[in-house]
Structure formats: structure tokens, C-alpha cells
Scaffold this motif. Structure first.
Motif, short mmCIF file in Angstrom:
data_model
loop_
_atom_site.label_atom_id
_atom_site.label_comp_id
_atom_site.label_asym_id
_atom_site.label_seq_id
_atom_site.Cartn_x
_atom_site.Cartn_y
_atom_site.Cartn_z
N SER A 72 0.79 -1.12 0.13
CA SER A 72 0.11 0.09 0.12
C SER A 72 0.77 1.27 -0.09
CB SER A 72 -1.14 -0.08 1.18
OG SER A 72 -0.63 0.25 2.33
N ILE A 73 1.67 1.39 0.97
CA ILE A 73 2.88 2.51 1.11
C ILE A 73 4.17 1.82 1.45
CG2 ILE A 73 0.92 4.38 1.09
CD1 ILE A 73 2.18 4.77 3.98
N THR A 74 5.00 2.63 0.96
CA THR A 74 6.47 1.86 1.37
C THR A 74 6.82 2.38 2.37
OG1 THR A 74 7.70 3.97 0.50
CG2 THR A 74 7.23 2.10 -1.14
N GLY A 75 7.90 1.80 3.35
CA GLY A 75 8.45 2.08 4.56
C GLY A 75 9.08 3.44 4.60
N PHE A 76 9.39 3.72 3.22
CA PHE A 76 10.02 5.06 3.11
C PHE A 76 9.03 5.98 3.52
CE2 PHE A 76 12.67 2.72 0.16
CZ PHE A 76 13.96 3.03 0.64
N GLU A 77 8.05 5.86 2.88
CA GLU A 77 6.81 6.93 3.06
C GLU A 77 6.04 6.88 4.35
OE1 GLU A 77 4.41 7.04 -1.05
OE2 GLU A 77 4.78 4.93 -0.17
N VAL A 78 6.32 5.69 5.03
CA VAL A 78 5.62 5.89 6.52
C VAL A 78 6.63 6.52 7.20
CG1 VAL A 78 5.27 4.27 8.31
CG2 VAL A 78 4.53 3.26 6.12
N LEU A 79 7.68 6.52 7.20
CA LEU A 79 9.04 7.15 7.59
C LEU A 79 8.96 8.54 7.64
CD1 LEU A 79 11.46 6.84 9.84
CD2 LEU A 79 13.07 6.58 7.56
N GLN A 80 8.75 8.93 6.53
CA GLN A 80 8.49 10.35 6.45
C GLN A 80 7.36 10.97 7.00
OE1 GLN A 80 8.72 10.14 2.08
NE2 GLN A 80 10.68 10.76 1.86
N GLU A 104 24.40 4.19 -1.09
CA GLU A 104 24.94 5.02 0.20
C GLU A 104 24.07 6.07 0.38
OE1 GLU A 104 27.07 4.82 3.48
OE2 GLU A 104 27.30 3.15 2.07
N GLU A 105 23.87 7.01 -0.44
CA GLU A 105 23.23 8.14 -0.23
C GLU A 105 21.70 7.93 0.35
OE1 GLU A 105 22.87 7.92 -4.64
OE2 GLU A 105 24.34 7.74 -3.12
N VAL A 106 21.36 6.93 -0.24
CA VAL A 106 19.80 6.57 0.16
C VAL A 106 19.53 5.85 1.75
CG1 VAL A 106 17.76 4.91 -0.36
CG2 VAL A 106 18.85 6.17 -1.97
N ARG A 107 20.93 5.25 2.08
CA ARG A 107 21.07 4.47 3.16
C ARG A 107 21.36 5.70 4.29
NH1 ARG A 107 23.83 -0.81 5.52
NH2 ARG A 107 23.71 -0.26 7.74
N THR A 108 22.09 6.47 3.87
CA THR A 108 22.46 7.71 4.69
C THR A 108 21.10 8.39 5.08
OG1 THR A 108 24.65 8.03 4.06
CG2 THR A 108 24.11 9.87 5.22
N ASP A 109 20.29 8.96 4.05
CA ASP A 109 19.07 9.55 4.32
C ASP A 109 18.26 8.71 5.17
OD1 ASP A 109 17.32 11.61 3.79
OD2 ASP A 109 16.09 10.37 2.52
N ILE A 110 18.02 7.53 5.11
CA ILE A 110 17.06 6.62 5.92
C ILE A 110 17.88 6.70 7.48
CG2 ILE A 110 16.47 4.29 6.59
CD1 ILE A 110 16.37 3.68 3.36
N GLU A 111 19.09 6.41 7.73
CA GLU A 111 19.60 6.30 8.98
C GLU A 111 19.48 7.89 9.57
OE1 GLU A 111 23.47 5.21 8.08
OE2 GLU A 111 23.07 3.19 8.37
N GLN A 112 19.27 9.00 8.92
CA GLN A 112 19.16 10.41 9.55
C GLN A 112 17.83 10.34 10.11
OE1 GLN A 112 20.40 12.91 6.70
NE2 GLN A 112 22.83 12.95 7.22
N GLN A 113 16.94 9.92 9.27
CA GLN A 113 15.42 9.91 9.84
C GLN A 113 15.20 8.94 10.83
OE1 GLN A 113 12.47 10.74 6.87
NE2 GLN A 113 14.20 10.70 5.13
#
Length: 130
Positions: A64-72, A97-106
């Protein structure tokens, strides 16, 4: 003398892989945690926004929605004004690397499921203060 009863940490596991969620539930329940599993991203987001959980285990690839969207949405104060839970991203996806860094910051943690046994997950959760 009576010892104070510590309240079990409540964990929301947003995970659509039934086998993985069953392993997590068994290990975490055995370790004394109260676990709720929701396989759907939108329903998981709605549950997370109730602020009734101490820890949220969030898979990135969910329906339904991704984990990225849930986190945001959980990190957006307009959409989720109160959230005391620690959000731990769980994934088997290889991230740039930049995607993982963004996720880790949130997120409050980032775990690769393939590198972690359910017991190790429970031990990791033991170290999180809420």
C-alpha cells in the motif's frame, strides 16, 4: 519488600513477510515484549500514529505505501504531532549509500534482516531506551 513491575515495551512490527514476522514475534515475546504485527504500510502508519508503541520495526518494502513513505510521515510534525516511539528500519534491500544515509538520519536504527537472528534482534531492542 515488593519489586516494581516494569512494563513491557510495546513493539509495532510493520512487516509483510509472514515467516519473518512470526520469527520476530516469537523471539520478542519470549524476551518479554508486547508485539503487534501489521503487514500493510498504510494500516501500520495509522497504528504508529496512535503513539501507543515504544518501538516501531519498519520494513521498507510493504504493501500500500512503502516504508520510506511511512518513515517520512512519522517524522512530519504536521502528520504525526506526537511520536515517542523509536523507529528501527529493517530491510534486506541493498541501498545506495546516499539513500541509506538519508534513512539512517530519519530513523533511530537501521538493521539488515539477513545479518540478524531473531535473538540478536531481541538483544538489540534490549539496548534501546524509550
Amino acid at each position: 519488600m515488593q519489586l516494581a513491575q516494569t512494563k513491557a515495551k510495546k513493539i509495532l512490527c510493520i512487516e509483510d513477510e509472514h515467516f519473518i514476522s512470526e520469527l520476530y514475534v516469537r523471539a520478542l515475546t519470549k524476551a518479554g515484549y508486547d508485539v503487534v504485527v501489521e503487514p500493510d504500510g498504510q494500516k501500520g502508519l495509522t497504528l504508529a500514529q496512535t503513539d501507543q508503541f515504544d518501538i516501531i520495526l519498519l520494513d521498507l518494502m510493504i504493501p500500500s505505501i512503502t516504508g520510506f513513505e511511512v518513515l517520512q510521515k512519522l517524522r512530519n510534525p504536521q502528520l504525526t504531532p506526537r511520536l515517542h516511539a523509536k523507529v528501527i528500519v529493517t530491510t534486506n534491500l541493498e541501498q545506495r549509500e546516499e539513500v541509506r544515509t538519508d534513512i539512517e538520519q530519519q530513523a533511530d536504527g537501521y538493521l539488515v534482516k539477513a545479518e540478524l537472528t531473531p535473538r540478536e534482534l531481541a538483544e538489540f531492542i534490549d539496548t534501546i531506551s524509550v
